[in-house]
Design a protein around this motif. Structure first.
Motif, mmCIF file in Angstrom:
data_model
loop_
_atom_site.group_PDB
_atom_site.id
_atom_site.type_symbol
_atom_site.label_atom_id
_atom_site.label_comp_id
_atom_site.label_asym_id
_atom_site.label_seq_id
_atom_site.Cartn_x
_atom_site.Cartn_y
_atom_site.Cartn_z
ATOM 1 N N PRO A 1 0.851 -1.195 0.000
ATOM 2 C CA PRO A 1 0.000 0.000 0.000
ATOM 3 C C PRO A 1 0.886 1.244 0.000
ATOM 4 N N LEU A 2 0.633 2.169 -0.930
ATOM 5 C CA LEU A 2 1.466 3.354 -1.083
ATOM 6 C C LEU A 2 0.654 4.628 -1.063
ATOM 7 N N ILE A 3 1.364 5.720 -0.762
ATOM 8 C CA ILE A 3 0.874 7.083 -0.975
ATOM 9 C C ILE A 3 1.844 7.699 -1.972
ATOM 10 N N VAL A 4 1.318 8.218 -3.079
ATOM 11 C CA VAL A 4 2.168 8.795 -4.129
ATOM 12 C C VAL A 4 1.689 10.212 -4.421
ATOM 13 N N THR A 5 2.629 11.146 -4.426
ATOM 14 C CA THR A 5 2.342 12.530 -4.797
ATOM 15 C C THR A 5 3.091 12.838 -6.080
ATOM 16 N N GLY A 6 2.405 13.489 -7.025
ATOM 17 C CA GLY A 6 3.073 13.816 -8.275
ATOM 18 C C GLY A 6 2.185 14.625 -9.200
ATOM 19 N N ARG A 7 2.666 14.775 -10.425
ATOM 20 C CA ARG A 7 1.954 15.527 -11.452
ATOM 21 C C ARG A 7 1.168 14.547 -12.322
ATOM 22 N N LEU A 8 -0.131 14.765 -12.386
ATOM 23 C CA LEU A 8 -1.002 13.903 -13.175
ATOM 24 C C LEU A 8 -1.038 14.383 -14.620
ATOM 25 N N THR A 9 -0.790 13.466 -15.544
ATOM 26 C CA THR A 9 -0.857 13.782 -16.973
ATOM 27 C C THR A 9 -1.633 12.674 -17.681
ATOM 28 N N THR A 10 -2.026 12.946 -18.898
ATOM 29 C CA THR A 10 -2.690 11.951 -19.727
ATOM 30 C C THR A 10 -1.859 11.734 -20.980
ATOM 31 N N TRP A 11 -1.500 10.490 -21.236
ATOM 32 C CA TRP A 11 -0.806 10.152 -22.478
ATOM 33 C C TRP A 11 -1.856 9.696 -23.478
ATOM 34 N N SER A 12 -1.836 10.266 -24.658
ATOM 35 C CA SER A 12 -2.777 9.894 -25.716
ATOM 36 C C SER A 12 -2.015 9.409 -26.933
ATOM 37 N N TRP A 13 -2.559 8.422 -27.618
ATOM 38 C CA TRP A 13 -1.979 7.934 -28.851
ATOM 39 C C TRP A 13 -3.088 7.327 -29.699
ATOM 40 N N THR A 14 -2.810 7.164 -30.965
ATOM 41 C CA THR A 14 -3.776 6.570 -31.885
ATOM 42 C C THR A 14 -3.311 5.176 -32.250
ATOM 43 N N ASN A 15 -4.206 4.206 -32.087
ATOM 44 C CA ASN A 15 -3.902 2.834 -32.455
ATOM 45 C C ASN A 15 -3.752 2.770 -33.974
ATOM 46 N N ALA A 16 -2.603 2.304 -34.437
ATOM 47 C CA ALA A 16 -2.304 2.298 -35.873
ATOM 48 C C ALA A 16 -3.246 1.382 -36.645
ATOM 49 N N GLU A 17 -3.692 0.304 -36.029
ATOM 50 C CA GLU A 17 -4.547 -0.659 -36.738
ATOM 51 C C GLU A 17 -5.989 -0.211 -36.827
ATOM 52 N N THR A 18 -6.535 0.325 -35.736
ATOM 53 C CA THR A 18 -7.953 0.664 -35.704
ATOM 54 C C THR A 18 -8.224 2.157 -35.850
ATOM 55 N N GLY A 19 -7.193 2.991 -35.656
ATOM 56 C CA GLY A 19 -7.395 4.431 -35.710
ATOM 57 C C GLY A 19 -8.042 4.987 -34.459
#
Length: 153
Positions: free
Chosen positions: A74-92
């Motif tokens: 069990p952990l407590i983590v502090t940090g900067r929240l980001t979202t990684w986005s990418w496009t699936n090459a096969e399905t778009g």
């Protein structure tokens, strides 16, 4: 603006640590499962689990996480929240992943105990003092030593 947050959860994967050949940098990554719990009709229930990828980009933090944290902890983590986005090459199809760039990681002491131990820091050794190529030529001192008499004025 950074979205700095603190989350609690359980480590859901092994700690993946990568270093370079000279051990000058280290990078650690793991998955954190955050499952809310609540009471309904007098019984505890689990909510929907949110999975976060946690990245430790600081060398010392990465090495300390590797030495201290295991899957299931069990952990407590502090940090900067980001979202990684990418496009699936096969399905778009556009995919997204929540990523927490950790600034601090620690055991959740509300759910267990832990013992703190300072990490030993390895500092590069300076070159020997007698190497004139590094420090330049040393001038001879004209000041008297501790056993010598001072010249009369």
């Amino acid at each position: 603006m950074d979205a700095t947050i603190t989350v609690t959860g359980n480590v859901g994967s092994d700690i993946d640590v990568r270093t370079d050949d000279t051990n000058e940098w280290a990078y650690a990554a793991f998955r954190l499962a955050c499952t809310p719990r609540f009471v309904r009709n007098g019984t505890w229930r689990d909510g929907e689990t949110t999975w976060l990828n946690v990245n430790c980009r600081n060398r010392q933090l990465s090495l300390n996480v590797q030495a201290s944290v295991s899957k299931g902890d069990p952990l407590i983590v502090t940090g900067r929240l980001t979202t990684w986005s990418w496009t699936n090459a096969e399905t778009g199809e556009v995919r997204e992943r929540l990523v927490l760039d950790a600034l601090a990681v620690g055991h959740d002491l509300g759910r267990g105990t832990s013992t703190f131990r300072r990490a030993e820091r390895t500092m590069p050794q300076p070159p020997p003092a007698e190497d004139p190529s590094v420090f330049g030529e040393l001038e001879e001192s004209t000041a008297p030593g501790p056993d010598e008499e001072k010249p009369a004025a």
